[in-house]
Design an enzyme around this catalytic site. Structure first.
Site, mmCIF file in Angstrom:
data_model
loop_
_atom_site.group_PDB
_atom_site.id
_atom_site.type_symbol
_atom_site.label_atom_id
_atom_site.label_comp_id
_atom_site.label_asym_id
_atom_site.label_seq_id
_atom_site.Cartn_x
_atom_site.Cartn_y
_atom_site.Cartn_z
ATOM 1 C CG ASN A 146 1.838 6.446 6.630
ATOM 2 O OD1 ASN A 146 3.009 6.744 6.425
ATOM 3 N ND2 ASN A 146 0.865 6.768 5.788
ATOM 4 N NE ARG A 174 -7.844 0.640 -9.646
ATOM 5 C CZ ARG A 174 -6.654 0.249 -10.100
ATOM 6 N NH1 ARG A 174 -5.547 0.793 -9.615
ATOM 7 N NH2 ARG A 174 -6.555 -0.679 -11.026
ATOM 8 C CG HIS A 188 -3.154 0.853 5.553
ATOM 9 N ND1 HIS A 188 -3.619 1.088 6.834
ATOM 10 C CD2 HIS A 188 -2.700 2.027 5.079
ATOM 11 C CE1 HIS A 188 -3.457 2.387 7.113
ATOM 12 N NE2 HIS A 188 -2.901 2.968 6.069
ATOM 13 C CB ILE A 242 -10.985 6.509 -1.278
ATOM 14 C CG1 ILE A 242 -12.349 6.862 -1.806
ATOM 15 C CG2 ILE A 242 -10.549 7.425 -0.145
ATOM 16 C CD1 ILE A 242 -13.473 6.610 -0.805
HETATM 17 P P1 AMP Z 1 -2.847 6.047 6.378
HETATM 18 O O1 AMP Z 1 -2.652 7.538 6.444
HETATM 19 O O2 AMP Z 1 -1.575 5.311 6.116
HETATM 20 O O3 AMP Z 1 -3.632 5.507 7.561
HETATM 21 O O4 AMP Z 1 -3.687 5.801 5.070
HETATM 22 C C1 AMP Z 1 -5.058 5.607 5.035
HETATM 23 C C2 AMP Z 1 -5.437 5.628 3.578
HETATM 24 O O5 AMP Z 1 -6.738 5.080 3.450
HETATM 25 C C3 AMP Z 1 -5.469 7.028 2.970
HETATM 26 O O6 AMP Z 1 -4.539 7.085 1.886
HETATM 27 C C4 AMP Z 1 -6.910 7.178 2.513
HETATM 28 O O7 AMP Z 1 -7.025 7.875 1.294
HETATM 29 C C5 AMP Z 1 -7.368 5.740 2.378
HETATM 30 N N1 AMP Z 1 -8.801 5.515 2.542
HETATM 31 C C6 AMP Z 1 -9.612 6.017 3.483
HETATM 32 N N2 AMP Z 1 -10.868 5.560 3.323
HETATM 33 C C7 AMP Z 1 -10.840 4.730 2.243
HETATM 34 C C8 AMP Z 1 -11.821 3.950 1.567
HETATM 35 N N3 AMP Z 1 -13.102 3.909 1.962
HETATM 36 N N4 AMP Z 1 -11.442 3.243 0.470
HETATM 37 C C9 AMP Z 1 -10.161 3.284 0.055
HETATM 38 N N5 AMP Z 1 -9.184 3.978 0.663
HETATM 39 C C10 AMP Z 1 -9.516 4.702 1.736
#
Ligand code: AMP
Ligand code: ZN
Length: 112
Positions: free
Chosen positions: A86, A29, A99, A31
């Site tokens: 992204n 999930r 991701h 965060i």
């Molecule tokens: P992006 O902007 O596509 O690089 O998305 C990175 C995503 O990672 C964001 O939606 C963050 O909320 C999520 N994120 C960052 N740290 C964590 C974490 N420790 N656990 C889960 N999701 C995370």
């Protein structure tokens, strides 16, 4: 120890709410969820972004794409879902480990 956040989640060094794990991938999930369901599907191997992909990743990426609808169904998203990848700073990428965002549920905003 890796300095990549998602590699550290794969290694179990940082906790995450994991909803799926197999030999090649992990889904957990987000965060900071932007929808009722907001998962991140990642390859266990470090790949920084779509920019880094070569032919050796073709099967992995196809596998991840096929996994998405299965994960969505498991989350109760019977009517569909959105996938976002992204890429690069200008594409809004903040974590440089590939991701796929899987978003869905009643509060999913319109797109475009
Ligand atoms: P992006 O902007 O596509 O690089 O998305 C990175 C995503 O990672 C964001 O939606 C963050 O909320 C999520 N994120 C960052 N740290 C964590 C974490 N420790 N656990 C889960 N999701 C995370
Ligand atoms: Zn990584």
């Amino acid at each position: 120890m890796s300095d990549c956040l998602f590699c550290r989640i794969v290694a179990g060094e940082i906790p995450a709410e994991v909803v799926h794990e197999d030999e090649l991938t992990l889904a957990f999930r987000d965060i900071n969820p932007r929808a009722d369901v907001h998962l991140l599907l990642i390859p266990k191997q470090h790949v920084a972004s779509l920019e880094e992909l070569d032919e050796s990743h073709d099967a992995l990426v196809a596998y991840m794409l096929r996994l998405l609808p299965r994960l969505a169904r498991e989350q109760g998203l019977a009517d569909g879902f959105r996938t976002i990848i992204n890429t690069g700073p200008a594409g809004g990428q903040v974590v440089f480990h590939l991701h796929m965002h899987l978003l869905g549920g009643p509060t999913l905003p319109g797109f475009g």
